[in-house]
Design a protein around this motif. Sequence first.
Motif, PDB file in Angstrom:
ATOM      1  N   MET A  31      11.315   1.396   0.374  1.00  0.00           N
ATOM      2  CA  MET A  31       9.914   1.430  -0.032  1.00  0.00           C
ATOM      3  C   MET A  31       9.660   2.312  -1.248  1.00  0.00           C
ATOM      4  O   MET A  31       8.698   2.103  -1.972  1.00  0.00           O
ATOM      5  CB  MET A  31       9.041   1.906   1.138  1.00  0.00           C
ATOM      6  N   HIS A  32      10.533   3.303  -1.462  1.00  0.00           N
ATOM      7  CA  HIS A  32      10.357   4.277  -2.548  1.00  0.00           C
ATOM      8  C   HIS A  32      11.679   4.461  -3.310  1.00  0.00           C
ATOM      9  O   HIS A  32      12.242   5.545  -3.283  1.00  0.00           O
ATOM     10  CB  HIS A  32       9.891   5.616  -1.983  1.00  0.00           C
ATOM     11  N   PRO A  33      12.184   3.418  -3.971  1.00  0.00           N
ATOM     12  CA  PRO A  33      13.494   3.516  -4.630  1.00  0.00           C
ATOM     13  C   PRO A  33      13.549   4.547  -5.758  1.00  0.00           C
ATOM     14  O   PRO A  33      14.628   5.049  -6.065  1.00  0.00           O
ATOM     15  CB  PRO A  33      13.742   2.111  -5.165  1.00  0.00           C
ATOM     16  N   ASP A  34      12.414   4.881  -6.326  1.00  0.00           N
ATOM     17  CA  ASP A  34      12.397   5.841  -7.423  1.00  0.00           C
ATOM     18  C   ASP A  34      12.062   7.251  -6.963  1.00  0.00           C
ATOM     19  O   ASP A  34      11.943   8.162  -7.766  1.00  0.00           O
ATOM     20  CB  ASP A  34      11.371   5.418  -8.491  1.00  0.00           C
ATOM     21  N   VAL A  68       8.545 -11.155   3.532  1.00  0.00           N
ATOM     22  CA  VAL A  68       7.089 -11.024   3.471  1.00  0.00           C
ATOM     23  C   VAL A  68       6.630 -10.979   2.017  1.00  0.00           C
ATOM     24  O   VAL A  68       7.417 -10.705   1.114  1.00  0.00           O
ATOM     25  CB  VAL A  68       6.588  -9.741   4.185  1.00  0.00           C
ATOM     26  N   ASP A  69       5.352 -11.227   1.817  1.00  0.00           N
ATOM     27  CA  ASP A  69       4.706 -10.977   0.531  1.00  0.00           C
ATOM     28  C   ASP A  69       4.069  -9.604   0.665  1.00  0.00           C
ATOM     29  O   ASP A  69       3.137  -9.420   1.454  1.00  0.00           O
ATOM     30  CB  ASP A  69       3.654 -12.037   0.235  1.00  0.00           C
ATOM     31  N   ALA A  70       4.578  -8.636  -0.082  1.00  0.00           N
ATOM     32  CA  ALA A  70       4.136  -7.250   0.065  1.00  0.00           C
ATOM     33  C   ALA A  70       2.655  -7.063  -0.220  1.00  0.00           C
ATOM     34  O   ALA A  70       2.040  -6.127   0.281  1.00  0.00           O
ATOM     35  CB  ALA A  70       4.962  -6.340  -0.846  1.00  0.00           C
ATOM     36  N   GLU A  71       2.076  -7.956  -1.005  1.00  0.00           N
ATOM     37  CA  GLU A  71       0.674  -7.797  -1.383  1.00  0.00           C
ATOM     38  C   GLU A  71      -0.283  -8.601  -0.508  1.00  0.00           C
ATOM     39  O   GLU A  71      -1.497  -8.515  -0.665  1.00  0.00           O
ATOM     40  CB  GLU A  71       0.516  -8.139  -2.855  1.00  0.00           C
ATOM     41  N   GLU A  72       0.254  -9.367   0.418  1.00  0.00           N
ATOM     42  CA  GLU A  72      -0.573 -10.158   1.332  1.00  0.00           C
ATOM     43  C   GLU A  72      -1.128  -9.263   2.436  1.00  0.00           C
ATOM     44  O   GLU A  72      -0.418  -8.427   2.982  1.00  0.00           O
ATOM     45  CB  GLU A  72       0.297 -11.257   1.946  1.00  0.00           C
ATOM     46  N   THR A  73      -2.400  -9.444   2.754  1.00  0.00           N
ATOM     47  CA  THR A  73      -2.992  -8.631   3.816  1.00  0.00           C
ATOM     48  C   THR A  73      -2.428  -9.037   5.171  1.00  0.00           C
ATOM     49  O   THR A  73      -2.173 -10.206   5.429  1.00  0.00           O
ATOM     50  CB  THR A  73      -4.533  -8.737   3.846  1.00  0.00           C
ATOM     51  N   ASP A 118       0.835  -1.209   0.000  1.00  0.00           N
ATOM     52  CA  ASP A 118       0.000   0.000   0.000  1.00  0.00           C
ATOM     53  C   ASP A 118       0.870   1.259   0.000  1.00  0.00           C
ATOM     54  O   ASP A 118       1.631   1.501   0.933  1.00  0.00           O
ATOM     55  CB  ASP A 118      -0.907   0.045   1.240  1.00  0.00           C
ATOM     56  N   GLY A 119       0.773   2.050  -1.055  1.00  0.00           N
ATOM     57  CA  GLY A 119       1.472   3.333  -1.116  1.00  0.00           C
ATOM     58  C   GLY A 119       2.980   3.250  -1.255  1.00  0.00           C
ATOM     59  O   GLY A 119       3.669   4.250  -1.070  1.00  0.00           O
ATOM     60  N   THR A 120       3.505   2.059  -1.568  1.00  0.00           N
ATOM     61  CA  THR A 120       4.948   1.895  -1.740  1.00  0.00           C
ATOM     62  C   THR A 120       5.225   1.253  -3.099  1.00  0.00           C
ATOM     63  O   THR A 120       4.308   0.906  -3.833  1.00  0.00           O
ATOM     64  CB  THR A 120       5.559   0.987  -0.643  1.00  0.00           C
ATOM     65  N   SER A 121       6.504   1.052  -3.401  1.00  0.00           N
ATOM     66  CA  SER A 121       6.892   0.366  -4.639  1.00  0.00           C
ATOM     67  C   SER A 121       7.055  -1.139  -4.428  1.00  0.00           C
ATOM     68  O   SER A 121       7.452  -1.848  -5.349  1.00  0.00           O
ATOM     69  CB  SER A 121       8.217   0.942  -5.160  1.00  0.00           C
ATOM     70  N   LEU A 122       6.771  -1.628  -3.230  1.00  0.00           N
ATOM     71  CA  LEU A 122       6.987  -3.034  -2.911  1.00  0.00           C
ATOM     72  C   LEU A 122       5.950  -3.910  -3.598  1.00  0.00           C
ATOM     73  O   LEU A 122       4.765  -3.602  -3.589  1.00  0.00           O
ATOM     74  CB  LEU A 122       6.936  -3.247  -1.398  1.00  0.00           C
ATOM     75  N   LYS A 123       6.431  -5.023  -4.186  1.00  0.00           N
ATOM     76  CA  LYS A 123       5.555  -5.972  -4.863  1.00  0.00           C
ATOM     77  C   LYS A 123       6.084  -7.379  -4.631  1.00  0.00           C
ATOM     78  O   LYS A 123       7.285  -7.600  -4.573  1.00  0.00           O
ATOM     79  CB  LYS A 123       5.526  -5.698  -6.363  1.00  0.00           C
TER      80      LYS A 123
END
Length: 117
Positions: A113-116, A51-56, A35-40
């Motif tokens: 979280m925000h590499p770009d 962790v799985d960045a998209e897992e709740t 949520d709100g980051t570049s993590l996937k």
Amino acid sequence: MAIIITDECINCGACEPECPNTAIYEGADDWRYADGTSLKGKVVLPSGKEVDAEETQEPISDEVYYIAPDKCTECMGFHEEPQCAAVCPVDCCVPDEDIVETEDELLGKQRFMHPDG
């Protein structure tokens, strides 16, 4: 250190839109690292946790707004001060003395979280 929201929170929601890391959630709401980051997908956090960045994830509080500590950087890399604390009308956004992090660690989380950004 990360910021926490104390039980004095009045659930006004002023803090949530101010967080550049989308680390603040309404009580009882699930959250995601993505949520709100570049993590996937599968990621290894700076703490070493995989962790799985998209897992709740389970809510940290069922009663009041809360901050996901793995996503909180105290606004380092974005603002001069934590924005949640700056807008909180009851001063319930305070440093979490159980999670002490250096400025370098906080900036490292922000870049992760925000590499770009």
